[in-house]
Design an enzyme around this catalytic site. Structure first.
Site, PDB file in Angstrom:
ATOM      1  N   GLU A  95     -11.789  19.664  84.453  1.00 28.71           N
ATOM      2  CA  GLU A  95     -11.852  20.799  83.528  1.00 28.71           C
ATOM      3  C   GLU A  95     -10.414  21.291  83.386  1.00 28.71           C
ATOM      4  OE1 GLU A  95     -13.658  25.261  82.806  1.00 28.71           O
ATOM      5  OE2 GLU A  95     -12.824  24.665  84.716  1.00 28.71           O
ATOM      6  N   ASP A 148     -13.413  21.709  88.797  1.00 27.67           N
ATOM      7  CA  ASP A 148     -13.368  23.031  88.182  1.00 27.67           C
ATOM      8  C   ASP A 148     -11.925  23.551  88.099  1.00 27.67           C
ATOM      9  OD1 ASP A 148     -14.923  25.522  87.389  1.00 27.67           O
ATOM     10  OD2 ASP A 148     -13.711  26.325  89.019  1.00 27.67           O
TER      11      ASP A 148
HETATM   12  C1  NOJ Z   1     -14.692  27.319  85.163  1.00 23.95           C
HETATM   13  C2  NOJ Z   1     -16.186  27.346  85.227  1.00 23.95           C
HETATM   14  O1  NOJ Z   1     -16.727  26.558  84.200  1.00 23.95           O
HETATM   15  C3  NOJ Z   1     -16.601  28.794  85.130  1.00 23.95           C
HETATM   16  O2  NOJ Z   1     -17.995  28.933  84.977  1.00 23.95           O
HETATM   17  C4  NOJ Z   1     -16.091  29.516  86.342  1.00 23.95           C
HETATM   18  O3  NOJ Z   1     -16.375  30.898  86.202  1.00 23.95           O
HETATM   19  C5  NOJ Z   1     -14.574  29.346  86.531  1.00 23.95           C
HETATM   20  N1  NOJ Z   1     -14.149  27.986  86.310  1.00 23.95           N
HETATM   21  C6  NOJ Z   1     -14.149  29.768  87.921  1.00 23.95           C
HETATM   22  O4  NOJ Z   1     -14.608  28.871  88.891  1.00 23.95           O
END
Ligand code: NOJ
Length: 567
Positions: free
Chosen positions: A277, A223
């Site tokens: 991500e 993430d």
């Molecule tokens: C990216 C995630 O996909 C999202 O849902 C989240 O709110 C943020 N990162 C913070 O962790």
């Protein structure tokens, strides 16, 4: 479990198993809270997922990516983790997760879980200990506590802006009740940022990886992967930071973290996979995360954010393939996820691209047109080289739901001052049956789903679509089946075909072609032996607007006049 079936740990360790599976995999994203409710409490859970594994197998996916399933106060849908070594009681138990991983593996489906390195929950034992221990304590060193500016420390330590809008610092009270230090949170105050310069933070995450890899998990989705390292001098935000100059995005030192994680992943006989991500516009900086000793793949958001426009999408595909080539990493193709407006809705709007800061209530949407385009986009992305992500419900063509404001939970909505509808509209529980209080999401006597499903979703339910050969579900299933069986589509190089400004057309290998028509009128298809699949029926052999066709074509004899580039 049958005795002659290997456990996932054993499957993962089987010599000769396909080590490169992730290069072309189809990965289905499960937002557990909204997938299927096994115990009838209105919230999805692991029992629900287990009961629907045959559906996922019949869809033809290679792996499941689960959004965070850990204990969490759910201040940000679970991206505020309070314990990485357990499962949220609302979803089940650790034992349930172990069984789920095994049962999925028996069906040939791997499991990917979410790891959130940038922050933990304010409820995590480390953060509670830090608050209790007070300023100057070793417990506070695992986070970013700083005194405030101004005479009485009343000003935030920096002007950094939250990814969710608003301030990035929250002031604490000292144990004696007086105003105290501030702590950094790039997201909500319930998500304090970790200090990645601290050895405990590094050790803990590597241990957590082993914990899950030892349970047969095939990989992790990382993430907010470009955010964990901070410039510890806490400078003001520069106007236009050059590469590596931003104080909390994509700092050069970040790569050490993922090199260490890759080393952990590589200790397994069947190496585990790291999926990042990584939201970065700079293609060269993005590719650095995919060097051979770092992550295996990262989400390609560039394509997902493009409007329904042939030139823009074609350019994005070219860019993507070009940026991945030097590091030898496969591209990924993503039409949406739990943060993004559903494709059916997005492509049915005047502004058909995606940007977080352009989301508003009440945007006019032509869902029929959006659905046609989403079908075409599904075939287009499934035909591109690399791995493919499918967000749950996109295979049913679910639209974004505009929820009543009082039901919205997403912090993005509140932190925008109520201007942004937030992300709950793409997180509405799935419809499985044509009837019943929760359309089969839960049992018949189950409580209402945690977010209400529109009545029109009965017609979009799995049961309704199973019965309709022209449904989105059948299209997805046919596309994934073809992707498995067609060697050109699986492994062939991409060669562009020139069918005019409004088409995206390419060959894969020798004998497969995909053509998408983004123009206003029908287009003629190139010479072909047969049509494998189309997203809408051909009209007199022509491909209608907002449609994709997959074709069996004649292998090229030498240099074709239509050839432009080969990747
Ligand atoms: C990216 C995630 O996909 C999202 O849902 C989240 O709110 C943020 N990162 C913070 O962790």
């Amino acid at each position: 479990m049958d005795s002659d079936v290997l456990s996932p740990a054993a499957v993962a360790a089987t010599p000769g198993a396909d080590l490169d599976w992730w290069r072309t995999a189809v990965i289905y994203q499960v937002y557990v809270r909204s997938f299927a409710d096994g115990d009838g409490d209105g919230t999805g859970d692991l029992a629900g997922v287990r009961s629907r594994l045959p559906y996922l197998a019949s869809l033809g996916v290679d792996a499941l990516w689960f959004n965070p399933w850990y204990p969490s106060p759910l201040a940000d849908g679970g991206y505020d983790v309070s314990d990485y070594r357990d499962i949220h009681p609302m979803f089940g138990s650790l034992a349930d997760a172990e069984v789920l991983i095994e049962e999925a593996a028996e069906l040939g489906i791997r499991t990917i879980i979410d790891i959130v390195p940038n922050h933990v929950s304010a409820d995590h034992p480390w953060f509670r200990a830090a608050l209790e221990a007070g300023p100057g304590s070793p417990e506070r060193e695992r986070f970013w506590f700083r005194p405030g500016g101004g005479e009485a420390g009343e000003q935030m330590p920096t002007d950094w802006v939250s990814s969710f809008q608003g301030p990035t610092w929250t002031r604490t009270s000292n144990p004696d009740g007086t105003p105290g230090e501030w702590y950094l949170h790039l997201f909500t105050p319930e998500q304090p940022d970790l200090n990645w310069n601290h050895p405990d933070v590094r050790r803990e995450h590597e241990d957590v990886l082993r914990f899950w890899f030892d349970r047969g998990v095939a990989g992790v989705r990382i993430d907010s992967a470009a955010l964990p390292i901070k410039d510890a001098r806490f400078p003001a935000l520069p106007d236009s930071p050059g590469p590596g100059e931003h104080p909390h995005v994509d700092r050069d030192e970040i790569h050490d973290i993922y090199r260490a994680w890759r080393a952990v992943a590589d200790t397994y006989e069947q190496p585990r996979v790291l999926v990042g991500e990584v939201w970065l516009e700079d293609a060269a900086r993005f590719a650095r995360y995919l060097r051979p000793d770092e992550m295996h793949t990262a989400f390609n958001f560039d394509f997902m954010t493009q409007p329904w426009d042939a030139a823009a999408m074609r350019a994005s595909i070219s860019r993507t393939l070009a940026e991945h080539a030097p590091v030898g990493a496969p591209a990924t193709w993503v039409l949406s996820n739990h943060d993004i407006t559903r494709p059916v809705t997005r492509y049915g709007r005047e502004d058909s691209g995606f940007a977080f800061d352009r989301k508003r209530f009440g945007m006019p949407t032509d869902v029929e047109r959006g659905t046609r385009r989403a079908r075409a986009a599904a075939l287009l992305t499934a035909a591109l080289p690399g791995s493919l992500y499918i967000y749950q419900g996109d295979e049913l063509g679910l639209p974004e739901v505009e929820l009543p404001v009082e039901l919205i939970e997403d912090p993005m909505h509140f932190r925008s001052g109520g201007v942004d509808p937030g992300r709950d509209g793409c997180r509405v529980p799935l419809p499985w049956e044509r009837a019943g209080a929760s359309l089969g999401f839960g049992t018949d006597d189950a409580r209402s789903p945690w977010l209400p499903q529109p009545g029109t979703w009965a017609a979009l339910s799995v049961a309704a679509q199973e019965a309709d050969p022209a449904s989105m579900l059948h299209l997805y299933r046919a596309a994934l089946a073809h992707r498995r069986s067609d060697a050109d589509l699986r492994a062939g190089a991409l060669t562009w075909l020139d069918l005019g400004d409004h088409a995206i057309a390419f060959r894969r290998g020798d004998a497969f072609a995909s053509v998408t028509n983004l123009g206003e009128g029908p287009i003629a298809l190139p010479a072909h032996h047969s049509v494998h699949l189309t997203s809408s029926p051909l009209a007199d052999g022509m491909l209608p607007p907002d449609s994709t066709a997959w074709l069996a074509i004649e292998p090229p004899s030498g240099e074709s006049a239509t050839r432009r580039t080969t990747k």
